[in-house]
Motif scaffolding. Sequence first.
Motif, short mmCIF file in Angstrom:
data_model
loop_
_atom_site.label_atom_id
_atom_site.label_comp_id
_atom_site.label_asym_id
_atom_site.label_seq_id
_atom_site.Cartn_x
_atom_site.Cartn_y
_atom_site.Cartn_z
N ILE A 118 0.86 -1.21 -0.12
CA ILE A 118 -0.06 0.05 0.00
C ILE A 118 0.57 1.26 0.05
O ILE A 118 1.70 1.43 0.93
N SER A 119 0.66 2.26 -0.72
CA SER A 119 1.29 3.35 -1.07
C SER A 119 1.02 4.44 -0.11
O SER A 119 -0.18 4.66 0.25
N GLY A 167 -4.50 -6.95 4.91
CA GLY A 167 -3.75 -8.06 4.34
C GLY A 167 -2.46 -7.50 3.54
O GLY A 167 -1.97 -8.44 2.81
N ALA A 168 -1.98 -6.38 3.48
CA ALA A 168 -0.91 -5.81 2.78
C ALA A 168 0.49 -6.52 3.60
O ALA A 168 0.43 -6.90 4.87
N ASN A 169 1.68 -6.73 3.00
CA ASN A 169 2.74 -7.30 3.55
C ASN A 169 3.91 -6.12 3.37
O ASN A 169 4.85 -6.46 3.28
N GLU A 177 -12.67 -2.40 1.59
CA GLU A 177 -13.13 -3.90 1.56
C GLU A 177 -12.64 -4.60 0.26
O GLU A 177 -12.32 -5.75 0.26
N ALA A 178 -12.71 -3.97 -0.71
CA ALA A 178 -12.15 -4.47 -1.95
C ALA A 178 -10.74 -4.90 -1.90
O ALA A 178 -10.53 -6.08 -2.45
N LEU A 179 -9.90 -4.03 -1.45
CA LEU A 179 -8.68 -4.37 -1.16
C LEU A 179 -8.44 -5.50 -0.27
O LEU A 179 -7.48 -6.56 -0.29
N ALA A 180 -9.19 -5.53 1.03
CA ALA A 180 -8.87 -6.69 1.71
C ALA A 180 -9.39 -7.91 1.33
O ALA A 180 -8.79 -8.92 1.42
N THR A 181 -10.56 -7.96 0.48
CA THR A 181 -10.98 -9.34 -0.26
C THR A 181 -9.64 -9.89 -1.27
O THR A 181 -9.36 -11.00 -1.15
N ALA A 182 -9.22 -8.74 -2.02
CA ALA A 182 -8.00 -9.11 -2.86
C ALA A 182 -6.99 -9.65 -2.26
O ALA A 182 -6.15 -10.58 -2.73
N GLY A 205 -7.18 -9.89 3.50
CA GLY A 205 -7.17 -9.33 4.74
C GLY A 205 -8.26 -9.15 5.48
O GLY A 205 -9.26 -10.23 5.18
N MET A 206 -8.29 -8.67 6.68
CA MET A 206 -9.62 -8.54 7.48
C MET A 206 -10.83 -7.64 7.13
O MET A 206 -10.22 -6.60 6.37
#
Length: 400
Positions: free
Chosen positions: A26-27, A68-70, A366-371, A374-375
Amino acid sequence: KRSLATVVAIRLVQVAASASEIIKGISYGPMPCKQPCFVSQDDFFSQSAKPMWGERGRGDLKVIKQLGANAVRLYGNNPENTHRDFLDEAQELGLRVIPGLSDYDFIQSPENCITSDFNCYQQVRRSYQGLLQKGFLQQGRYHPALHEIIVINEPDLKLPGIHEPHSFCRGILSAVDAMLDAEKDMNLTGPGINFTVAFSFAVCTGCPEFSSKPALGQMAILRAAFLNPELVGYSPKNNMTKFYTERFHNSFNTANPAAHLPDMFLATYHQEFPRTPVMIQEYHNPHGEVKKDLMEMLQIVQDFPLLNGLSFFEFHKRYDKGGTELDFGMFQLGDFSVTNFDYFGDIFQAWCLVPAESKTGELLPEALATAYGGMHMDYAEFCVPDPRKARSARETASIC
C-alpha cells in the motif's frame, strides 16, 4: 570474484524467490489536512508523523497490515530525521518497507541536480549517508524491515522529462553511484539490498528502443546506461554493470486496468528482461470494479514470475492535491480527531479514517482486503474515542 555464470545463477534464484513471495503493498503518503495546505517536510515515516502511523496514534501501519498488505511504499524523507521507530514497528507487524529518496536533492533544493547538469552524485551521497545513519543501518547491516530502495520516482517526468532520456539516466546513475559510496562511508558490512527506479507508464518517444511501448523504452535505455555509463556522459566510481546485474530491479507506476498489462507491457518485458524482476510501485485503476481488477492483477502476478508484486495507490486521499488525484485513496479523512500533534512546528489533526467508495460504489478498503486476503473491519470504530490513544500535542510528545 564471482563468474558471470554464478551471477546469473544467483539472479535466477532471486527471480524464483520473488515469484513465491508476492508483494502486496500500500502506497503511504498521509498528508494530514483536508484542504490545500503546506508542510515544511513530507517525511511521513519520521517521529513527527508517529501520531498517524504509530499504534498509540491513529495506527495506520496496523490498519495496513490488517487489510492484508505485507509491504508499505513510502515517498519523501529528510535524512536529518530518524526513521528507526517506523522500521521497528513495521518489522513487528511483518511489513516490508519500500522507501524512496526525496525529490529535494533531485529537483527542489537550491543546489539540485538540474543545476549540476543532472549529475546528482554530491547531493545524493550526503543525503543517503544521513538516511543510513538515521535508521536504515544497524550494526553495519540494513534494517531487516527494508525491502528495497526507490532511487527516484518517475524521473522520466521530471529529470527533466520524457524527451531527454540521457539526462534522466545520468541523474539515476550518478545517484546510484553516490548511494553505493555512502554505503562504504557508513561501513555497510552486511548484504546490500536492491535499488529500483519507479518509471511512469508513459511512452518514451525519445528513447531508441520501444518508442511505442509504455515504460519499456525508459527501462531499456537505463539498462544500456548501466552497462555503458559513457553513453549518457557519466564516469562512475563503482562498477555499474555489476550493480545492475546483482542489485537492480525495474519498477513502474500505472492506473491502467489489469487486462491491459500483459499485451501492453509484460509479454515484451519477459522477452527483453528475462533476469530482472519488476514491480508495480503504484497501482489503482479508479474507473472500474476495483476488487475484480485487483484480483485479476494478482493472478497476472502469479502468471508472470518476473512481476513480483504491486503497491495499491494509495492509503488515503490527498486533499492538498485536489483534481483527479482525489480519484485515488481508499480512505477519506473523517471529522473526528484521534489526536492533534506537532509536525515540524505546525499543529495538525490526525483525523479518523473513513472508507472511500469507488466509482462503482465499492468500499475501497473492503475491495482491497478481499483481494489481499485481509480482515474486514468495523470502520465505524475508527471514528470513536479510544482512551488508549493520545489526545493532544502535549500527550503526543510522549509517544514520539
